[in-house]
Write a protein that holds these residues in place. Structure first.
Motif, PDB file in Angstrom:
ATOM      1  N   VAL A 296      -8.438   4.692   1.017  1.00  0.00           N
ATOM      2  CA  VAL A 296      -8.827   5.339   2.278  1.00  0.00           C
ATOM      3  C   VAL A 296      -8.513   6.818   2.134  1.00  0.00           C
ATOM      4  O   VAL A 296      -7.451   7.181   1.608  1.00  0.00           O
ATOM      5  CB  VAL A 296      -8.033   4.749   3.466  1.00  0.00           C
ATOM      6  CG1 VAL A 296      -8.447   5.416   4.767  1.00  0.00           C
ATOM      7  CG2 VAL A 296      -8.223   3.233   3.554  1.00  0.00           C
ATOM      8  N   TYR A 297      -9.426   7.664   2.616  1.00  0.00           N
ATOM      9  CA  TYR A 297      -9.227   9.103   2.528  1.00  0.00           C
ATOM     10  C   TYR A 297      -9.477   9.766   3.872  1.00  0.00           C
ATOM     11  O   TYR A 297     -10.351   9.347   4.631  1.00  0.00           O
ATOM     12  CB  TYR A 297     -10.189   9.724   1.500  1.00  0.00           C
ATOM     13  CG  TYR A 297      -9.939   9.305   0.082  1.00  0.00           C
ATOM     14  CD1 TYR A 297     -10.607   8.223  -0.481  1.00  0.00           C
ATOM     15  CD2 TYR A 297      -9.012   9.999  -0.709  1.00  0.00           C
ATOM     16  CE1 TYR A 297     -10.367   7.838  -1.788  1.00  0.00           C
ATOM     17  CE2 TYR A 297      -8.778   9.616  -2.022  1.00  0.00           C
ATOM     18  CZ  TYR A 297      -9.446   8.534  -2.547  1.00  0.00           C
ATOM     19  OH  TYR A 297      -9.208   8.154  -3.852  1.00  0.00           O
ATOM     20  N   ALA A 298      -8.729  10.843   4.101  1.00  0.00           N
ATOM     21  CA  ALA A 298      -9.055  11.711   5.217  1.00  0.00           C
ATOM     22  C   ALA A 298     -10.360  12.418   4.888  1.00  0.00           C
ATOM     23  O   ALA A 298     -10.633  12.738   3.729  1.00  0.00           O
ATOM     24  CB  ALA A 298      -7.940  12.729   5.441  1.00  0.00           C
ATOM     25  N   ASP A 299     -11.149  12.680   5.915  1.00  0.00           N
ATOM     26  CA  ASP A 299     -12.450  13.312   5.681  1.00  0.00           C
ATOM     27  C   ASP A 299     -12.308  14.653   4.959  1.00  0.00           C
ATOM     28  O   ASP A 299     -13.138  15.002   4.123  1.00  0.00           O
ATOM     29  CB  ASP A 299     -13.171  13.519   7.020  1.00  0.00           C
ATOM     30  CG  ASP A 299     -13.672  12.212   7.607  1.00  0.00           C
ATOM     31  OD1 ASP A 299     -13.960  12.184   8.808  1.00  0.00           O
ATOM     32  OD2 ASP A 299     -13.771  11.215   6.846  1.00  0.00           O
ATOM     33  N   SER A 300     -11.258  15.395   5.285  1.00  0.00           N
ATOM     34  CA  SER A 300     -11.081  16.723   4.702  1.00  0.00           C
ATOM     35  C   SER A 300     -10.740  16.664   3.216  1.00  0.00           C
ATOM     36  O   SER A 300     -10.829  17.675   2.520  1.00  0.00           O
ATOM     37  CB  SER A 300      -9.989  17.482   5.440  1.00  0.00           C
ATOM     38  OG  SER A 300      -8.752  16.797   5.318  1.00  0.00           O
ATOM     39  N   MET A 301     -10.370  15.495   2.724  1.00  0.00           N
ATOM     40  CA  MET A 301      -9.951  15.378   1.334  1.00  0.00           C
ATOM     41  C   MET A 301     -10.892  14.511   0.510  1.00  0.00           C
ATOM     42  O   MET A 301     -10.790  14.498  -0.723  1.00  0.00           O
ATOM     43  CB  MET A 301      -8.536  14.816   1.284  1.00  0.00           C
ATOM     44  CG  MET A 301      -7.567  15.690   2.054  1.00  0.00           C
ATOM     45  SD  MET A 301      -5.906  15.048   2.118  1.00  0.00           S
ATOM     46  CE  MET A 301      -5.204  16.049   3.407  1.00  0.00           C
TER      47      MET A 301
ATOM     48  N   CYS B 258       4.710  11.097  -0.480  1.00  0.00           N
ATOM     49  CA  CYS B 258       4.195   9.741  -0.604  1.00  0.00           C
ATOM     50  C   CYS B 258       5.067   8.832   0.266  1.00  0.00           C
ATOM     51  O   CYS B 258       6.230   9.148   0.553  1.00  0.00           O
ATOM     52  CB  CYS B 258       4.176   9.255  -2.047  1.00  0.00           C
ATOM     53  SG  CYS B 258       5.787   8.992  -2.815  1.00  0.00           S
ATOM     54  N   ALA B 259       4.485   7.721   0.677  1.00  0.00           N
ATOM     55  CA  ALA B 259       5.184   6.806   1.570  1.00  0.00           C
ATOM     56  C   ALA B 259       4.712   5.386   1.305  1.00  0.00           C
ATOM     57  O   ALA B 259       3.549   5.162   0.957  1.00  0.00           O
ATOM     58  CB  ALA B 259       4.928   7.185   3.026  1.00  0.00           C
ATOM     59  N   ARG B 260       5.620   4.451   1.488  1.00  0.00           N
ATOM     60  CA  ARG B 260       5.281   3.044   1.301  1.00  0.00           C
ATOM     61  C   ARG B 260       4.966   2.407   2.641  1.00  0.00           C
ATOM     62  O   ARG B 260       5.719   2.548   3.608  1.00  0.00           O
ATOM     63  CB  ARG B 260       6.424   2.294   0.619  1.00  0.00           C
ATOM     64  CG  ARG B 260       6.001   0.961   0.029  1.00  0.00           C
ATOM     65  CD  ARG B 260       7.176   0.047  -0.196  1.00  0.00           C
ATOM     66  NE  ARG B 260       7.639  -0.536   1.064  1.00  0.00           N
ATOM     67  CZ  ARG B 260       8.581  -1.459   1.142  1.00  0.00           C
ATOM     68  NH1 ARG B 260       9.172  -1.886   0.052  1.00  0.00           N
ATOM     69  NH2 ARG B 260       8.948  -1.940   2.314  1.00  0.00           N
ATOM     70  N   PHE B 261       3.833   1.697   2.685  1.00  0.00           N
ATOM     71  CA  PHE B 261       3.428   1.003   3.892  1.00  0.00           C
ATOM     72  C   PHE B 261       4.481  -0.034   4.253  1.00  0.00           C
ATOM     73  O   PHE B 261       5.085  -0.654   3.366  1.00  0.00           O
ATOM     74  CB  PHE B 261       2.077   0.328   3.649  1.00  0.00           C
ATOM     75  CG  PHE B 261       1.257   0.096   4.878  1.00  0.00           C
ATOM     76  CD1 PHE B 261       0.926  -1.190   5.265  1.00  0.00           C
ATOM     77  CD2 PHE B 261       0.777   1.161   5.632  1.00  0.00           C
ATOM     78  CE1 PHE B 261       0.146  -1.405   6.384  1.00  0.00           C
ATOM     79  CE2 PHE B 261      -0.002   0.952   6.747  1.00  0.00           C
ATOM     80  CZ  PHE B 261      -0.319  -0.342   7.133  1.00  0.00           C
ATOM     81  N   ALA B 262       4.703  -0.226   5.558  1.00  0.00           N
ATOM     82  CA  ALA B 262       5.785  -1.107   5.998  1.00  0.00           C
ATOM     83  C   ALA B 262       5.509  -2.576   5.713  1.00  0.00           C
ATOM     84  O   ALA B 262       6.442  -3.357   5.504  1.00  0.00           O
ATOM     85  CB  ALA B 262       6.057  -0.902   7.478  1.00  0.00           C
ATOM     86  N   SER B 263       4.240  -2.969   5.700  1.00  0.00           N
ATOM     87  CA  SER B 263       3.887  -4.375   5.545  1.00  0.00           C
ATOM     88  C   SER B 263       3.308  -4.635   4.171  1.00  0.00           C
ATOM     89  O   SER B 263       2.558  -3.823   3.648  1.00  0.00           O
ATOM     90  CB  SER B 263       2.857  -4.784   6.603  1.00  0.00           C
ATOM     91  OG  SER B 263       3.349  -4.540   7.905  1.00  0.00           O
TER      92      SER B 263
ATOM     93  N   ALA C 263       0.845  -1.190   0.000  1.00  0.00           N
ATOM     94  CA  ALA C 263       0.000   0.000   0.000  1.00  0.00           C
ATOM     95  C   ALA C 263       0.886   1.248   0.000  1.00  0.00           C
ATOM     96  O   ALA C 263       2.023   1.227   0.492  1.00  0.00           O
ATOM     97  CB  ALA C 263      -0.901   0.005   1.228  1.00  0.00           C
ATOM     98  N   VAL C 264       0.363   2.316  -0.540  1.00  0.00           N
ATOM     99  CA  VAL C 264       1.072   3.596  -0.582  1.00  0.00           C
ATOM    100  C   VAL C 264       0.140   4.685  -0.082  1.00  0.00           C
ATOM    101  O   VAL C 264      -1.056   4.689  -0.405  1.00  0.00           O
ATOM    102  CB  VAL C 264       1.553   3.919  -2.007  1.00  0.00           C
ATOM    103  CG1 VAL C 264       2.095   5.346  -2.090  1.00  0.00           C
ATOM    104  CG2 VAL C 264       2.628   2.938  -2.446  1.00  0.00           C
TER     105      VAL C 264
ATOM    106  N   ALA D 175      -4.792   1.989  10.293  1.00  0.00           N
ATOM    107  CA  ALA D 175      -3.336   1.908  10.106  1.00  0.00           C
ATOM    108  C   ALA D 175      -2.874   2.801   8.964  1.00  0.00           C
ATOM    109  O   ALA D 175      -1.796   3.399   9.027  1.00  0.00           O
ATOM    110  CB  ALA D 175      -2.931   0.467   9.846  1.00  0.00           C
ATOM    111  N   ALA D 176      -3.694   2.904   7.941  1.00  0.00           N
ATOM    112  CA  ALA D 176      -3.312   3.688   6.771  1.00  0.00           C
ATOM    113  C   ALA D 176      -3.084   5.153   7.119  1.00  0.00           C
ATOM    114  O   ALA D 176      -2.314   5.840   6.445  1.00  0.00           O
ATOM    115  CB  ALA D 176      -4.385   3.581   5.691  1.00  0.00           C
ATOM    116  N   ALA D 177      -3.729   5.640   8.142  1.00  0.00           N
ATOM    117  CA  ALA D 177      -3.644   7.051   8.505  1.00  0.00           C
ATOM    118  C   ALA D 177      -2.481   7.363   9.443  1.00  0.00           C
ATOM    119  O   ALA D 177      -2.266   8.527   9.780  1.00  0.00           O
ATOM    120  CB  ALA D 177      -4.946   7.499   9.160  1.00  0.00           C
ATOM    121  N   LEU D 178      -1.726   6.369   9.853  1.00  0.00           N
ATOM    122  CA  LEU D 178      -0.654   6.575  10.823  1.00  0.00           C
ATOM    123  C   LEU D 178       0.697   6.667  10.130  1.00  0.00           C
ATOM    124  O   LEU D 178       1.154   5.686   9.521  1.00  0.00           O
ATOM    125  CB  LEU D 178      -0.627   5.417  11.821  1.00  0.00           C
ATOM    126  CG  LEU D 178      -1.874   5.232  12.672  1.00  0.00           C
ATOM    127  CD1 LEU D 178      -1.756   3.981  13.524  1.00  0.00           C
ATOM    128  CD2 LEU D 178      -2.123   6.447  13.538  1.00  0.00           C
TER     129      LEU D 178
END
Length: 129
Positions: free
Chosen positions: A59-64, A96-101, A33-34, A109-112
């Motif tokens: 997954v999206y932040a509510d503001s976006m 952008c960031a790559r999920f660790a798992s 995931a990214v 988890a996606a929001a952290l």
């Protein structure tokens, strides 16, 4: 070490659009995931959107939600963030960031930021009023 490179930022007027890109030479990119985060001056890093490796789960932040769209083209090892109806409050450096798992991600988890282990250098988005 996984290298992620963002591009597509710039200066845009309020109401305008931009498309950010995040690319990597990593061959296993499609199994992770990214996420996209942003950080404005003097503020903490804020979650924006994330997509699973296949791109089918987002997954999206509510503001976006409703203005930003995450997508990916695994054949090009690229994840995109389409930014629409931009406002000055969207001015920030976008990362952008790559999920660790490998595999999927939960919305929580996606929001952290701590759940991501590789980050790009960021691309500046500036929205003028």
């Amino acid at each position: 070490q996984v290298r992620l490179v963002e591009s597509g930022g710039g200066l845009v007027q309020a109401g305008g659009s931009l498309r950010l890109s995040c690319t990597t030479p990593e061959r296993t990119f499609s199994t992770y995931a990214v996420g996209w985060f942003r950080q404005a001056p003097g503020k903490e890093r804020e979650f924006g959107a994330a997509g699973s490796g296949s791109g089918t789960v987002t997954v999206y932040a509510d503001s976006m939600k409703g203005r930003f769209t995450i997508s990916r083209d695994n054949a090009k090892n690229t994840v995109y963030l389409q930014l629409n109806r931009l406002s000055p409050e969207d001015t920030a450096v976008y990362y952008c960031a790559r999920f660790a798992s490998e595999g999927g991600m939960s919305p929580r988890a996606a929001a952290l930021p701590s759940r991501y282990n590789y980050w790009g250098q960021g691309t500046q988005v500036t929205v003028s009023s």
